[in-house]
Design an enzyme around this catalytic site. Structure first.
Site, PDB file in Angstrom:
ATOM      1  N   PRO A 149      -3.451   0.881  18.802  1.00  0.00           N
ATOM      2  CA  PRO A 149      -3.109   0.674  17.348  1.00  0.00           C
ATOM      3  C   PRO A 149      -3.343   1.423  16.222  1.00  0.00           C
ATOM      4  O   PRO A 149      -2.985   1.383  15.010  1.00  0.00           O
ATOM      5  CB  PRO A 149      -4.325  -0.580  17.159  1.00  0.00           C
ATOM      6  CG  PRO A 149      -5.374  -0.104  18.093  1.00  0.00           C
ATOM      7  CD  PRO A 149      -4.597   0.520  19.242  1.00  0.00           C
ATOM      8  N   TYR A 187      -9.092   6.119   7.485  1.00  0.00           N
ATOM      9  CA  TYR A 187      -8.927   6.530   8.816  1.00  0.00           C
ATOM     10  C   TYR A 187      -9.757   7.621   8.839  1.00  0.00           C
ATOM     11  O   TYR A 187      -9.601   8.672   8.385  1.00  0.00           O
ATOM     12  CB  TYR A 187      -7.613   6.829   9.200  1.00  0.00           C
ATOM     13  CG  TYR A 187      -6.665   5.754   9.502  1.00  0.00           C
ATOM     14  CD1 TYR A 187      -5.857   5.504   8.437  1.00  0.00           C
ATOM     15  CD2 TYR A 187      -6.400   5.496  10.866  1.00  0.00           C
ATOM     16  CE1 TYR A 187      -4.997   4.313   8.729  1.00  0.00           C
ATOM     17  CE2 TYR A 187      -5.517   4.478  10.971  1.00  0.00           C
ATOM     18  CZ  TYR A 187      -4.507   3.769  10.038  1.00  0.00           C
ATOM     19  OH  TYR A 187      -3.782   2.794  10.176  1.00  0.00           O
ATOM     20  N   LYS A 189       1.690   0.436  14.778  1.00  0.00           N
ATOM     21  CA  LYS A 189       3.122   0.221  15.243  1.00  0.00           C
ATOM     22  C   LYS A 189       3.564  -1.085  16.040  1.00  0.00           C
ATOM     23  O   LYS A 189       4.761  -1.545  16.259  1.00  0.00           O
ATOM     24  CB  LYS A 189       3.701   1.342  15.906  1.00  0.00           C
ATOM     25  CG  LYS A 189       3.774   2.702  14.900  1.00  0.00           C
ATOM     26  CD  LYS A 189       4.702   2.703  14.004  1.00  0.00           C
ATOM     27  CE  LYS A 189       4.709   3.547  12.999  1.00  0.00           C
ATOM     28  NZ  LYS A 189       5.017   2.959  11.759  1.00  0.00           N
ATOM     29  N   HIS A 234       0.742  -1.189  -0.112  1.00  0.00           N
ATOM     30  CA  HIS A 234       0.070  -0.092   0.024  1.00  0.00           C
ATOM     31  C   HIS A 234       0.772   1.198   0.084  1.00  0.00           C
ATOM     32  O   HIS A 234       1.685   1.511   0.778  1.00  0.00           O
ATOM     33  CB  HIS A 234      -0.976  -0.105   1.253  1.00  0.00           C
ATOM     34  CG  HIS A 234      -2.109  -0.957   1.086  1.00  0.00           C
ATOM     35  ND1 HIS A 234      -3.476  -0.387   1.275  1.00  0.00           N
ATOM     36  CD2 HIS A 234      -2.137  -2.209   0.470  1.00  0.00           C
ATOM     37  CE1 HIS A 234      -4.253  -1.464   1.136  1.00  0.00           C
ATOM     38  NE2 HIS A 234      -3.631  -2.434   0.570  1.00  0.00           N
ATOM     39  N   TYR A 240       4.396   6.943   9.546  1.00  0.00           N
ATOM     40  CA  TYR A 240       3.514   5.687   9.397  1.00  0.00           C
ATOM     41  C   TYR A 240       4.625   4.587   8.768  1.00  0.00           C
ATOM     42  O   TYR A 240       4.260   3.316   8.979  1.00  0.00           O
ATOM     43  CB  TYR A 240       2.567   6.088   8.488  1.00  0.00           C
ATOM     44  CG  TYR A 240       1.290   5.006   8.361  1.00  0.00           C
ATOM     45  CD1 TYR A 240       0.118   5.231   9.191  1.00  0.00           C
ATOM     46  CD2 TYR A 240       1.329   3.732   7.618  1.00  0.00           C
ATOM     47  CE1 TYR A 240      -0.753   4.267   9.387  1.00  0.00           C
ATOM     48  CE2 TYR A 240       0.373   2.989   7.666  1.00  0.00           C
ATOM     49  CZ  TYR A 240      -0.661   3.399   8.313  1.00  0.00           C
ATOM     50  OH  TYR A 240      -1.628   2.165   8.483  1.00  0.00           O
TER      51      TYR A 240
HETATM   52  P1  RFL Z   1       2.262 -11.168  21.699  1.00  0.00           P
HETATM   53  O1  RFL Z   1       1.623 -11.013  20.437  1.00  0.00           O
HETATM   54  O2  RFL Z   1       0.998 -10.674  22.918  1.00  0.00           O
HETATM   55  O3  RFL Z   1       2.597 -12.509  22.167  1.00  0.00           O
HETATM   56  C1  RFL Z   1       3.105 -12.671  23.622  1.00  0.00           C
HETATM   57  C2  RFL Z   1       2.589 -14.220  23.725  1.00  0.00           C
HETATM   58  O4  RFL Z   1       3.146 -14.555  24.931  1.00  0.00           O
HETATM   59  C3  RFL Z   1       2.263 -15.560  25.472  1.00  0.00           C
HETATM   60  N1  RFL Z   1       2.368 -15.551  27.049  1.00  0.00           N
HETATM   61  C4  RFL Z   1       2.875 -16.530  27.693  1.00  0.00           C
HETATM   62  N2  RFL Z   1       3.676 -17.688  27.272  1.00  0.00           N
HETATM   63  C5  RFL Z   1       4.267 -18.235  28.265  1.00  0.00           C
HETATM   64  N3  RFL Z   1       4.174 -18.198  29.673  1.00  0.00           N
HETATM   65  C6  RFL Z   1       3.334 -16.816  29.989  1.00  0.00           C
HETATM   66  N4  RFL Z   1       3.138 -16.743  31.169  1.00  0.00           N
HETATM   67  C7  RFL Z   1       2.734 -16.123  29.023  1.00  0.00           C
HETATM   68  N5  RFL Z   1       2.061 -15.063  29.048  1.00  0.00           N
HETATM   69  C8  RFL Z   1       1.715 -14.709  27.780  1.00  0.00           C
HETATM   70  C9  RFL Z   1       1.038 -15.179  24.814  1.00  0.00           C
HETATM   71  O5  RFL Z   1      -0.012 -16.124  24.820  1.00  0.00           O
HETATM   72  C10 RFL Z   1       1.208 -14.624  23.472  1.00  0.00           C
HETATM   73  O6  RFL Z   1       1.294 -15.719  22.509  1.00  0.00           O
HETATM   74  O7  RFL Z   1       3.367 -10.013  21.935  1.00  0.00           O
HETATM   75  P2  RFL Z   1       4.608  -9.927  20.848  1.00  0.00           P
HETATM   76  O8  RFL Z   1       5.212 -10.890  20.065  1.00  0.00           O
HETATM   77  O9  RFL Z   1       5.081  -8.623  21.539  1.00  0.00           O
HETATM   78  O10 RFL Z   1       3.755  -8.966  19.559  1.00  0.00           O
HETATM   79  C11 RFL Z   1       3.254  -7.716  19.770  1.00  0.00           C
HETATM   80  C12 RFL Z   1       1.896  -7.540  18.846  1.00  0.00           C
HETATM   81  O11 RFL Z   1       1.220  -8.828  19.011  1.00  0.00           O
HETATM   82  C13 RFL Z   1       1.157  -6.245  18.695  1.00  0.00           C
HETATM   83  O12 RFL Z   1       1.920  -5.096  19.514  1.00  0.00           O
HETATM   84  C14 RFL Z   1       0.214  -5.772  17.919  1.00  0.00           C
HETATM   85  O13 RFL Z   1      -0.731  -6.727  17.425  1.00  0.00           O
HETATM   86  C15 RFL Z   1      -0.225  -4.764  18.000  1.00  0.00           C
HETATM   87  N6  RFL Z   1      -1.302  -4.315  16.828  1.00  0.00           N
HETATM   88  C16 RFL Z   1      -0.860  -3.689  15.932  1.00  0.00           C
HETATM   89  N7  RFL Z   1       0.641  -3.468  15.574  1.00  0.00           N
HETATM   90  C17 RFL Z   1       0.966  -3.081  14.299  1.00  0.00           C
HETATM   91  O14 RFL Z   1       2.238  -2.940  14.215  1.00  0.00           O
HETATM   92  N8  RFL Z   1       0.280  -2.945  13.199  1.00  0.00           N
HETATM   93  C18 RFL Z   1      -1.214  -2.866  13.308  1.00  0.00           C
HETATM   94  O15 RFL Z   1      -1.896  -2.671  12.421  1.00  0.00           O
HETATM   95  C19 RFL Z   1      -1.380  -3.370  14.606  1.00  0.00           C
HETATM   96  N9  RFL Z   1      -2.828  -3.455  14.761  1.00  0.00           N
HETATM   97  C20 RFL Z   1      -2.462  -4.423  16.908  1.00  0.00           C
HETATM   98  C21 RFL Z   1      -3.519  -4.121  16.126  1.00  0.00           C
HETATM   99  C22 RFL Z   1      -3.320  -4.968  18.341  1.00  0.00           C
HETATM  100  C23 RFL Z   1      -4.358  -5.068  18.550  1.00  0.00           C
HETATM  101  N10 RFL Z   1      -4.962  -5.777  19.651  1.00  0.00           N
HETATM  102  C24 RFL Z   1      -5.818  -6.551  19.646  1.00  0.00           C
HETATM  103  C25 RFL Z   1      -4.260  -5.446  20.764  1.00  0.00           C
HETATM  104  C26 RFL Z   1      -4.682  -4.189  16.134  1.00  0.00           C
HETATM  105  C27 RFL Z   1      -5.307  -4.544  17.426  1.00  0.00           C
HETATM  106  C28 RFL Z   1      -6.821  -4.585  17.377  1.00  0.00           C
HETATM  107  C1  PHB Z   2      -5.362  -3.778  10.840  1.00  0.00           C
HETATM  108  O1  PHB Z   2      -5.535  -4.073   9.538  1.00  0.00           O
HETATM  109  O2  PHB Z   2      -5.608  -4.590  11.808  1.00  0.00           O
HETATM  110  C2  PHB Z   2      -4.914  -2.553  11.058  1.00  0.00           C
HETATM  111  C3  PHB Z   2      -4.540  -1.490  10.271  1.00  0.00           C
HETATM  112  C4  PHB Z   2      -4.241  -0.100  10.711  1.00  0.00           C
HETATM  113  C5  PHB Z   2      -4.187   0.210  12.015  1.00  0.00           C
HETATM  114  C6  PHB Z   2      -4.491  -0.906  13.031  1.00  0.00           C
HETATM  115  C7  PHB Z   2      -4.832  -1.984  12.583  1.00  0.00           C
HETATM  116  O3  PHB Z   2      -3.836   1.576  12.401  1.00  0.00           O
END
Ligand code: RFL
Ligand code: PHB
Length: 428
Positions: free
Chosen positions: A298, A207, A302, A75, A389
């Site tokens: 989110p 957005y 990032k 994109h 971004y």
């Molecule tokens: P995770 O993915 O939370 O993984 C941590 C893992 O540790 C496990 N765990 C354990 N394992 C063993 N013993 C324990 N005591 C434990 N406790 C926990 C968990 O089960 C899990 O599997 O962390 P990690 O690897 O640091 O990754 C971070 C990302 O997942 C997170 O920052 C992103 O998803 C945030 N985020 C976004 N980031 C982006 O760069 N671009 C995006 O578009 C974006 N959109 C989002 C998002 C996060 C969202 N939510 C649901 C928080 C959109 C949403 C809605």
């Molecule tokens: C997503 O596709 O899940 C998404 C995209 C952009 C954002 C957050 C989440 O800023």
């Protein structure tokens, strides 16, 4: 109790822990990776979708970019919608060709799990463990304990432990409170996210700022859409029927001559929003990476990128530490925090510019609208959004792998991470 030994104990098989295990293996470093959830759960958990160029290069350089290259959707911009108009921010034009790639976190996780299992076999990742503990962090032999899915208690003596266990994990709380500084902000917003079995109604992410609240139109593939609605943090998902969600999305994205295509909802959930940074990201021989150390709302896309960037810095730092050079490990936290704070600021800025604050006065909306008009009418302001971004702080350059690669893995001396161009080339 089963006692074993490894070089690096890794807690958590999210993107950070999985990529770290893989990067270490490419350097000839052995690790034990444990995860409290099942493989199925980890592979289905709906989260992020946007990868910076630097993250794409990192995954590609680490030899796990094949499916990403085939299925990722490049994109070159986003739309900002406000005041009944939709404006395109052209990243390619503003940043000298930089882009982002839409490729779901679920797919990154599936690719990394498949690769670990192919390289190391069935015990590469110990899923469904419980009662995880880390101890002896101040010693040269930190200890990881857990109970496996069959109920056997394990104690793993390590040279270092990586806490990649997300925001609610056990590693950060294992650090004495006095040793950490924490900065935290909760927002009076949450996102209700849906995955919908319908082609996206847009060519770029939208957005949208709306008096009723923020909305985001994202996507997962040419046939699956991902959409978010701002709701109150105490909102209950049961009160949001599919019809109500679609009606609210249609209202917030409304634009003459444009229609939001609606389809079956495959998944829905509510996520609160928070900014959180804890520092340093190291205590003794425990190193925190990803959401375990920092959380961003989110809106800036990032969190996943930060998690991947942390472990790109951590893998060579651990390798050096294990070979007797503690300097890169000593600077690990500072190297990461520069990027973490830039992303924390950008995510806060996007969030506060686009969301409606419950109870805020009319002036807040006018200030937001003024900022949005500035971003879409000033090349300098638009460039600031675009370069943040797409990823402002470059990932570390240099070879990803210096040690021998395990059998079956690509040769060592992998290509450089392909950091984004230096700043001078980016500014217009
Ligand atoms: P995770 O993915 O939370 O993984 C941590 C893992 O540790 C496990 N765990 C354990 N394992 C063993 N013993 C324990 N005591 C434990 N406790 C926990 C968990 O089960 C899990 O599997 O962390 P990690 O690897 O640091 O990754 C971070 C990302 O997942 C997170 O920052 C992103 O998803 C945030 N985020 C976004 N980031 C982006 O760069 N671009 C995006 O578009 C974006 N959109 C989002 C998002 C996060 C969202 N939510 C649901 C928080 C959109 C949403 C809605
Ligand atoms: C997503 O596709 O899940 C998404 C995209 C952009 C954002 C957050 C989440 O800023």
């Amino acid at each position: 109790m089963m006692r074993t030994r490894t070089q690096v104990g890794i807690v958590g098989a999210g993107p950070a822990g999985l990529l770290l295990a893989h990067l270490l293996a490419r350097r000839g470093i052995e690790s034990v990776l444990i995860e409290i959830r099942s493989r199925e759960y980890c592979e289905a958990r709906q989260r992020a979708g946007v990868l910076e160029d630097g993250s794409v290069s990192l995954l590609r350089g680490a030899g796990v970019g094949d499916r990403l290259d085939r299925q990722g959707l490049e994109h070159g911009g986003i739309y900002l919608q406000f005041g009944g108009e939709r404006h395109h921010i052209d990243f390619r034009d503003l940043t000298g060709g930089r882009t982002v790639t839409v490729y779901a976190q679920t797919e990154v996780v599936k690719d990394l799990i498949a690769r670990r299992l192919a390289d190391r076999g069935g015990d590469a990742i110990r899923f469904s463990v419980s009662d995880t503990e880390v101890a002896e962090l101040d010693s040269d032999r930190p200890v990881l304990r857990y109970t496996d899915a069959d109920g056997t208690r394990h104690e793993v003596i390590c040279d270092a432990i990586a806490g990649c266990d997300g925001f609610h994990g056990i590693c950060r709380p294992a650090i004495p409170a006095g040793a950490l500084t924490v900065w935290e902000r909760d927002y009076p917003y949450a996102w209700l996210g849906i995955l919908a079995d319908i082609p996206p109604s847009t060519d770029e992410l939208i957005y949208a700022h709306h008096p009723a609240g923020f909305a985001l139109h994202s996507l997962r593939s040419p046939t699956v859409s991902r959409l978010y609605l701002q709701v109150d943090p105490d909102e209950r998902i049961e009160t949001w029927s599919d019809e109500r969600i679609w009606a609210e999305l249609a209202r917030r994205f409304e634009l003459p001559g444009w229609t939001l295509q609606q389809g079956p909802v495959l998944d829905k959930s509510i996520t609160p929003m928070r900014s959180f940074v804890s520092a340093p990201m190291r205590h003794g021989r425990l190193f925190l990476a990803g959401d375990a150390a920092h959380i961003v709302p989110p809106t800036g896309a990032k969190g996943l990128n930060l998690a991947l960037a942390d472990v790109a810095v951590l893998a060579p730092a651990l390798e050096a530490l294990l070979h007797g050079d503690g300097e890169p490990a000593a600077s690990y936290s500072d190297s990461c925090l520069a990027r973490v704070w830039r992303s924390t600021h950008f995510s806060w800025w996007m969030t506060t510019m686009l969301h409606r604050t419950p109870g805020a006065d009319e002036m807040e909306q006018q200030l937001q609208l003024s900022q949005l008009r500035y971003v879409v009418s000033s090349r300098a302001a638009a460039t600031s959004l675009a370069e943040n971004y797409t990823g402002f702080v470059p990932l570390p350059t240099g070879p990803l792998s210096t040690g021998p690669a395990p059998t079956g893995a690509p040769p060592s001396g992998a290509p450089p991470t392909g950091a984004p161009p230096v700043q001078a080339e980016r500014s217009q």
